[in-house]
Design a protein around this motif. Structure first.
Motif, PDB file in Angstrom:
ATOM      1  N   LYS A  68       0.452  -6.944   1.992  1.00 52.67           N
ATOM      2  CA  LYS A  68      -0.168  -6.151   3.069  1.00 52.67           C
ATOM      3  C   LYS A  68      -1.557  -5.704   2.639  1.00 52.67           C
ATOM      4  CE  LYS A  68       1.336  -1.948   4.313  1.00 52.67           C
ATOM      5  NZ  LYS A  68       2.469  -1.094   4.665  1.00 52.67           N
ATOM      6  N   GLU A  79       5.045   5.417  10.209  1.00 53.71           N
ATOM      7  CA  GLU A  79       5.082   6.174   8.952  1.00 53.71           C
ATOM      8  C   GLU A  79       4.645   7.621   9.181  1.00 53.71           C
ATOM      9  OE1 GLU A  79       1.884   3.625   7.177  1.00 53.71           O
ATOM     10  OE2 GLU A  79       1.267   5.496   6.259  1.00 53.71           O
ATOM     11  N   GLU A  88      -0.368  -3.004  11.349  1.00 50.63           N
ATOM     12  CA  GLU A  88       0.211  -1.665  11.166  1.00 50.63           C
ATOM     13  C   GLU A  88      -0.774  -0.553  11.514  1.00 50.63           C
ATOM     14  OE1 GLU A  88       2.446  -1.373   7.552  1.00 50.63           O
ATOM     15  OE2 GLU A  88       1.829   0.687   7.176  1.00 50.63           O
ATOM     16  N   GLU A  89      -0.268   0.454  12.175  1.00 55.05           N
ATOM     17  CA  GLU A  89      -1.046   1.636  12.579  1.00 55.05           C
ATOM     18  C   GLU A  89      -2.439   1.279  13.091  1.00 55.05           C
ATOM     19  OE1 GLU A  89      -0.595   4.786   9.404  1.00 55.05           O
ATOM     20  OE2 GLU A  89       0.244   5.791  11.152  1.00 55.05           O
ATOM     21  N   ASN A 119      -4.365   1.973   8.843  1.00 50.21           N
ATOM     22  CA  ASN A 119      -4.135   3.430   8.777  1.00 50.21           C
ATOM     23  C   ASN A 119      -4.916   4.142   9.896  1.00 50.21           C
ATOM     24  OD1 ASN A 119      -3.876   2.541   5.636  1.00 50.21           O
ATOM     25  ND2 ASN A 119      -2.449   4.178   6.135  1.00 50.21           N
ATOM     26  N   HIS A 164       8.900   2.295   5.795  1.00 49.01           N
ATOM     27  CA  HIS A 164       7.679   2.471   5.010  1.00 49.01           C
ATOM     28  C   HIS A 164       8.072   3.175   3.724  1.00 49.01           C
ATOM     29  CE1 HIS A 164       4.328   5.267   3.895  1.00 49.01           C
ATOM     30  NE2 HIS A 164       3.581   4.218   4.144  1.00 49.01           N
ATOM     31  N   LYS A 177      -4.983  -3.607   3.113  1.00 49.32           N
ATOM     32  CA  LYS A 177      -5.535  -2.392   3.703  1.00 49.32           C
ATOM     33  C   LYS A 177      -6.875  -2.714   4.346  1.00 49.32           C
ATOM     34  CE  LYS A 177      -2.504   0.742   2.720  1.00 49.32           C
ATOM     35  NZ  LYS A 177      -1.907   1.621   3.725  1.00 49.32           N
ATOM     36  N   ASP A 213      -2.994  -3.359   7.590  1.00 46.32           N
ATOM     37  CA  ASP A 213      -2.758  -1.943   7.869  1.00 46.32           C
ATOM     38  C   ASP A 213      -4.109  -1.240   7.894  1.00 46.32           C
ATOM     39  OD1 ASP A 213      -1.891   0.652   8.022  1.00 46.32           O
ATOM     40  OD2 ASP A 213      -0.842   0.674   6.092  1.00 46.32           O
TER      41      ASP A 213
HETATM   42 MG    MG Z   1       0.723   2.157   6.440  1.00 46.19          MG
END
Ligand code: MG
Length: 384
Positions: free
Chosen positions: A171, A254, A228-229, A204, A304, A173, A202
């Motif tokens: 994954k 999460e 993700e997010e 975030n 998560h 970032k 992801d």
């Molecule tokens: Mg995350």
């Protein structure tokens, strides 16, 4: 059943990082954990951990446990796990429901399941109804930034390193500007081009809807397992919109808590994959509620986990017990988030740390969480 809770001790442990790293929301310069130790009249001790994300002071959930939850728990039977979950939730509803308050409840709940497993001499997954799997494929979470932007080549080297270490799911970032994000993804993909690796991303919640959509459109060709997010957790309509417009499974959760919070995601068709963190969604009991609810909406659950070893152990027990959502001969199994970023005490916290074997993590068969916590490590890093 003559067993009572006689003490609840909270350990706030911290360690500064030699090299701080960034995710899209800020720089992480220390790793922290809120660990709870529940002692019983029979001598059994249970361990739990509250999720403490990189920017979160661990003292918040520690104060919740100490001041709000401990008085509820003392003298109660630790085996009344569901009853105590509701007592803790009801008592904190008017100032809790989300965030560090639920993380405090989660830590206690994990410890109660650990006690129950030790009491009945069974692993937690057995008490949850049995294991659907005895090994779990881990995925490498990493690709944090050491400078901020322009680190595509270093991240590509990191991808090769994860592959050498046995990971075929990773994954990345993102959330450092769309141009930089896409440059990183292309460089990583080129480095892995001869390898059979599945990527996830992801951000975030770094972007608003239009940028999140723009990034997603550019990443459709990567055949990601999930995105993700993509937007802030409050923007449930944004999640739904992205889910309908993008040909990538949307993941999130999460930063959501309890079945009540996840219900909003499900009724609004916000996610393909729900990601409760066992250390903040309401513990193992909270996860159990969410898993059943998700199943009824056809949503996959893939927890998560970014905590220390106790949180990892709790996640492994839960993941072992999650039924596949869409059953078939080659159904998609949940995978274990295996954070690869710097963490000085995660491994040291256990007498028997988790290891990868042929690219898989074995579900511990010992009673409770199936781990032995190293008290010396707690002493070494304890700050309260
Ligand atoms: Mg995350």
């Amino acid at each position: 059943m003559n067993i009572k809770i006689i003490d609840v001790t909270v350990h706030v442990i911290k360690s500064k990082l030699d090299t701080p790293f960034a995710f899209s929301q800020g720089w992480v310069n220390k790793r922290s954990a809120t660990i709870v130790q529940v002692k019983t009249s029979g001598g059994i001790v249970g361990w739990g951990e509250a999720f403490c994300q990189g920017l979160e002071p661990p003292e918040i959930s520690a104060a919740v446990i100490e001041n709000a939850l401990k008085p509820i728990l003392l003298e109660e039977s630790p085996l009344n796990i569901e009853v105590l979950w509701h007592k803790m939730y009801n008592a904190t509803r008017d100032y809790g429901r989300k965030g560090s308050v639920i993380s405090g409840i989660s830590a206690v709940d994990i410890a109660l399941w650990d006690i129950a497993g030790k009491y009945f001499d069974q692993p937690i997954y057995q008490l949850l109804g049995g294991a659907f799997r005895t090994k779990i494929k881990p995925y490498a979470t990493g690709f944090y930034r050491l400078k901020g932007k322009g680190e595509a080549n270093r991240l590509a080297e990191e991808a090769l390193c994860h592959f050498e270490n046995g990971f075929d799911h990773m994954k990345v970032k993102l959330g450092f500007g769309i141009e930089d994000d896409l440059n990183c993804m292309e460089t990583i993909r080129n480095a892995l081009k001869d390898k059979n690796v599945t990527l996830m991303v992801d951000t975030n919640h770094a972007y608003g809807r239009s940028e999140a959509l723009q990034l997603g459109k550019s990443l459709e060709e990567y055949k990601l397992r999930w995105y993700e997010e993509p937007v802030v957790p409050e923007d449930i309509k944004g999640y739904s919109e992205l889910r309908s417009k993008l040909d990538i499974p949307i993941a999130g959760g999460e930063n959501e808590h309890t079945l009540f919070g996840f219900k909003s995601l499900f009724v609004n068709n916000a996610v393909d994959i729900a990601q409760p963190d066992i250390g903040s969604c309401g513990g193992i009991t909270g996860a159990k509620h969410i898993i059943n609810l998700a199943h009824s909406f056809g949503v996959e659950v893939n927890p998560h986990v970014w905590g220390s070893a106790i949180a990892q152990a709790a996640s492994i027990q839960v993941i072992a017990s999650i039924p596949v959502t869409h059953f078939s001969v080659f159904a998609r199994e949940p995978i274990l988030e295996y954070d690869q970023s710097s963490h000085p005490f995660r491994r040291e916290l256990l007498e028997n740390p988790f290891e990868l074997q042929n690219g898989m993590v074995n579900v511990p068969k010992g009673k409770g969480l199936g781990i032995e916590v190293n008290l010396n490590t707690i002493k070494k890093y304890k700050t309260n």
